[in-house]
Design a protein around this motif. Sequence first.
Motif, PDB file in Angstrom:
ATOM      1  N   THR A  89       5.005  -7.200   2.028  1.00 52.05           N
ATOM      2  CA  THR A  89       4.485  -7.155   0.661  1.00 52.05           C
ATOM      3  C   THR A  89       3.339  -8.141   0.598  1.00 52.05           C
ATOM      4  OG1 THR A  89       6.682  -6.656  -0.238  1.00 52.05           O
ATOM      5  CG2 THR A  89       5.025  -7.482  -1.792  1.00 52.05           C
ATOM      6  N   ARG A  90       2.227  -7.707   0.017  1.00 53.55           N
ATOM      7  CA  ARG A  90       1.093  -8.615  -0.146  1.00 53.55           C
ATOM      8  C   ARG A  90       0.457  -8.392  -1.506  1.00 53.55           C
ATOM      9  NH1 ARG A  90      -3.913  -6.552   0.150  1.00 53.55           N
ATOM     10  NH2 ARG A  90      -4.256  -4.566   1.152  1.00 53.55           N
ATOM     11  N   HIS A  91      -0.295  -9.368  -1.963  1.00 52.65           N
ATOM     12  CA  HIS A  91      -0.993  -9.263  -3.248  1.00 52.65           C
ATOM     13  C   HIS A  91      -2.209  -8.360  -3.098  1.00 52.65           C
ATOM     14  CE1 HIS A  91       0.653 -13.286  -4.986  1.00 52.65           C
ATOM     15  NE2 HIS A  91       1.594 -12.475  -4.582  1.00 52.65           N
ATOM     16  N   ILE A  92      -2.478  -7.596  -4.145  1.00 47.38           N
ATOM     17  CA  ILE A  92      -3.692  -6.785  -4.219  1.00 47.38           C
ATOM     18  C   ILE A  92      -4.681  -7.565  -5.073  1.00 47.38           C
ATOM     19  CG2 ILE A  92      -4.728  -4.649  -5.031  1.00 47.38           C
ATOM     20  CD1 ILE A  92      -2.026  -3.292  -4.626  1.00 47.38           C
ATOM     21  N   ARG A  93      -5.876  -7.734  -4.590  1.00 46.81           N
ATOM     22  CA  ARG A  93      -6.900  -8.475  -5.370  1.00 46.81           C
ATOM     23  C   ARG A  93      -7.583  -7.578  -6.349  1.00 46.81           C
ATOM     24  NH1 ARG A  93      -7.915 -12.887  -1.196  1.00 46.81           N
ATOM     25  NH2 ARG A  93      -7.085 -11.806   0.573  1.00 46.81           N
ATOM     26  N   GLU A 132      -3.051  11.930  -3.562  1.00 42.64           N
ATOM     27  CA  GLU A 132      -2.376  10.652  -3.352  1.00 42.64           C
ATOM     28  C   GLU A 132      -1.534  10.666  -2.086  1.00 42.64           C
ATOM     29  OE1 GLU A 132      -0.117  10.138  -6.927  1.00 42.64           O
ATOM     30  OE2 GLU A 132      -1.866   9.591  -8.103  1.00 42.64           O
ATOM     31  N   GLN A 133      -1.327  11.846  -1.513  1.00 41.65           N
ATOM     32  CA  GLN A 133      -0.440  11.988  -0.351  1.00 41.65           C
ATOM     33  C   GLN A 133       0.885  11.297  -0.651  1.00 41.65           C
ATOM     34  OE1 GLN A 133      -3.065  10.203   2.569  1.00 41.65           O
ATOM     35  NE2 GLN A 133      -3.458  12.236   3.427  1.00 41.65           N
ATOM     36  N   GLU A 134       1.492  11.701  -1.752  1.00 38.84           N
ATOM     37  CA  GLU A 134       2.689  11.034  -2.259  1.00 38.84           C
ATOM     38  C   GLU A 134       3.931  11.409  -1.472  1.00 38.84           C
ATOM     39  OE1 GLU A 134       5.237  10.468  -6.374  1.00 38.84           O
ATOM     40  OE2 GLU A 134       3.387  11.618  -6.407  1.00 38.84           O
ATOM     41  N   ALA A 189      -2.512   3.862  -2.657  1.00 39.91           N
ATOM     42  CA  ALA A 189      -1.506   2.965  -3.246  1.00 39.91           C
ATOM     43  C   ALA A 189      -2.167   1.777  -3.941  1.00 39.91           C
ATOM     44  CB  ALA A 189      -0.551   2.480  -2.159  1.00 39.91           C
ATOM     45  N   GLU A 190      -3.183   1.203  -3.307  1.00 36.15           N
ATOM     46  CA  GLU A 190      -3.895   0.073  -3.933  1.00 36.15           C
ATOM     47  C   GLU A 190      -4.619   0.508  -5.199  1.00 36.15           C
ATOM     48  OE1 GLU A 190      -6.319  -1.252  -0.643  1.00 36.15           O
ATOM     49  OE2 GLU A 190      -4.899  -2.853  -0.163  1.00 36.15           O
ATOM     50  N   ARG A 191      -5.186   1.693  -5.186  1.00 36.28           N
ATOM     51  CA  ARG A 191      -5.916   2.212  -6.346  1.00 36.28           C
ATOM     52  C   ARG A 191      -4.968   2.496  -7.515  1.00 36.28           C
ATOM     53  NH1 ARG A 191      -8.014   6.493  -4.004  1.00 36.28           N
ATOM     54  NH2 ARG A 191      -6.408   7.878  -4.741  1.00 36.28           N
ATOM     55  N   HIS A 192      -3.762   2.878  -7.200  1.00 34.07           N
ATOM     56  CA  HIS A 192      -2.778   3.268  -8.215  1.00 34.07           C
ATOM     57  C   HIS A 192      -2.606   2.205  -9.296  1.00 34.07           C
ATOM     58  CE1 HIS A 192       0.712   5.508  -9.620  1.00 34.07           C
ATOM     59  NE2 HIS A 192       1.328   4.349  -9.737  1.00 34.07           N
ATOM     60  N   VAL A 193      -2.491   0.947  -8.900  1.00 32.55           N
ATOM     61  CA  VAL A 193      -2.242  -0.124  -9.873  1.00 32.55           C
ATOM     62  C   VAL A 193      -3.489  -0.490 -10.668  1.00 32.55           C
ATOM     63  CG1 VAL A 193      -0.235  -1.091  -8.718  1.00 32.55           C
ATOM     64  CG2 VAL A 193      -2.510  -1.925  -8.130  1.00 32.55           C
ATOM     65  N   THR A 194      -4.650   0.045 -10.308  1.00 38.26           N
ATOM     66  CA  THR A 194      -5.869  -0.234 -11.070  1.00 38.26           C
ATOM     67  C   THR A 194      -6.075   0.779 -12.194  1.00 38.26           C
ATOM     68  OG1 THR A 194      -7.340   1.097  -9.679  1.00 38.26           O
ATOM     69  CG2 THR A 194      -6.962  -1.202  -9.014  1.00 38.26           C
ATOM     70  N   GLY A 245       1.732   0.805  -4.381  1.00 40.61           N
ATOM     71  CA  GLY A 245       1.059  -0.145  -5.260  1.00 40.61           C
ATOM     72  C   GLY A 245       1.948  -0.339  -6.473  1.00 40.61           C
ATOM     73  N   CYS A 246       2.288  -1.583  -6.781  1.00 41.18           N
ATOM     74  CA  CYS A 246       3.290  -1.819  -7.815  1.00 41.18           C
ATOM     75  C   CYS A 246       3.230  -3.254  -8.310  1.00 41.18           C
ATOM     76  CB  CYS A 246       4.681  -1.521  -7.248  1.00 41.18           C
ATOM     77  SG  CYS A 246       5.049  -2.526  -5.792  1.00 41.18           S
ATOM     78  N   TYR A 247       4.265  -3.642  -9.011  1.00 41.75           N
ATOM     79  CA  TYR A 247       4.463  -5.007  -9.482  1.00 41.75           C
ATOM     80  C   TYR A 247       5.866  -5.441  -9.044  1.00 41.75           C
ATOM     81  CZ  TYR A 247       0.272  -4.071 -12.093  1.00 41.75           C
ATOM     82  OH  TYR A 247      -1.019  -3.751 -12.417  1.00 41.75           O
ATOM     83  N   ALA A 248       6.173  -6.712  -9.169  1.00 41.19           N
ATOM     84  CA  ALA A 248       7.454  -7.228  -8.670  1.00 41.19           C
ATOM     85  C   ALA A 248       8.649  -6.468  -9.250  1.00 41.19           C
ATOM     86  CB  ALA A 248       7.578  -8.719  -8.972  1.00 41.19           C
ATOM     87  N   HIS A 249       8.596  -6.090 -10.514  1.00 40.11           N
ATOM     88  CA  HIS A 249       9.755  -5.459 -11.157  1.00 40.11           C
ATOM     89  C   HIS A 249       9.964  -3.995 -10.761  1.00 40.11           C
ATOM     90  CE1 HIS A 249       6.609  -4.032 -13.871  1.00 40.11           C
ATOM     91  NE2 HIS A 249       7.448  -3.068 -14.171  1.00 40.11           N
TER      92      HIS A 249
END
Length: 177
Positions: free
Chosen positions: A173-177, A160-162, A124-129, A106-110
């Motif tokens: 790569t897909r957008h997270i809503r 997180e099972q990192e 991973a999806e939860r990480h960016v929240t 879970g991240c951003y473009a940069h």
Amino acid sequence: MIEAATQFTPLGLEDARTALYRDANSYSRLPRLIDMQWQMDGEDWLRMLGEMWSGFDNIAQYVDDLQETPFADAFENPESCRHLLMTAEEADTLDRLPHEITIYRGCYAHNKWGLSWSLSRKAAERHVTLNRYRQDGQALLVKATIKKANVIALKLDREEQEIVALRPRHLSTRHIR
């Protein structure tokens, strides 16, 4: 009269732990540990890095600096220090994973090619929240694969099972809503 040379005494694990937990937070701990590398035995330094990895909230900012530490060997030969970065449970869990592993970030473009990935899409999806990781821009979910032999470490301590990995093979790569 010439004074006897002072013998260098490495900073031990307990003293390093005390200094890092007493004087540093999740943002200052990694740069402090990087600075301490010259005071510590290389294997002890790697043990500390592995022990504290999940408690660093700014690894991406220090990837270049990590390449100037004993951790640099992990970029070329992950197996060289993997045993120092993981607990026995983490090593056993990694051993049981398949030869090729699907991982998520879970991240951003940069920052989509960071070192921290997860075996869990939901984690991973939860990480960016989380407030400490939230940034301006569209949150992304990157899906990739990596050969188990190329995994630097597996960390299980924050649910997180990192997977610590350098440049896994991109799938989507897909957008997270």
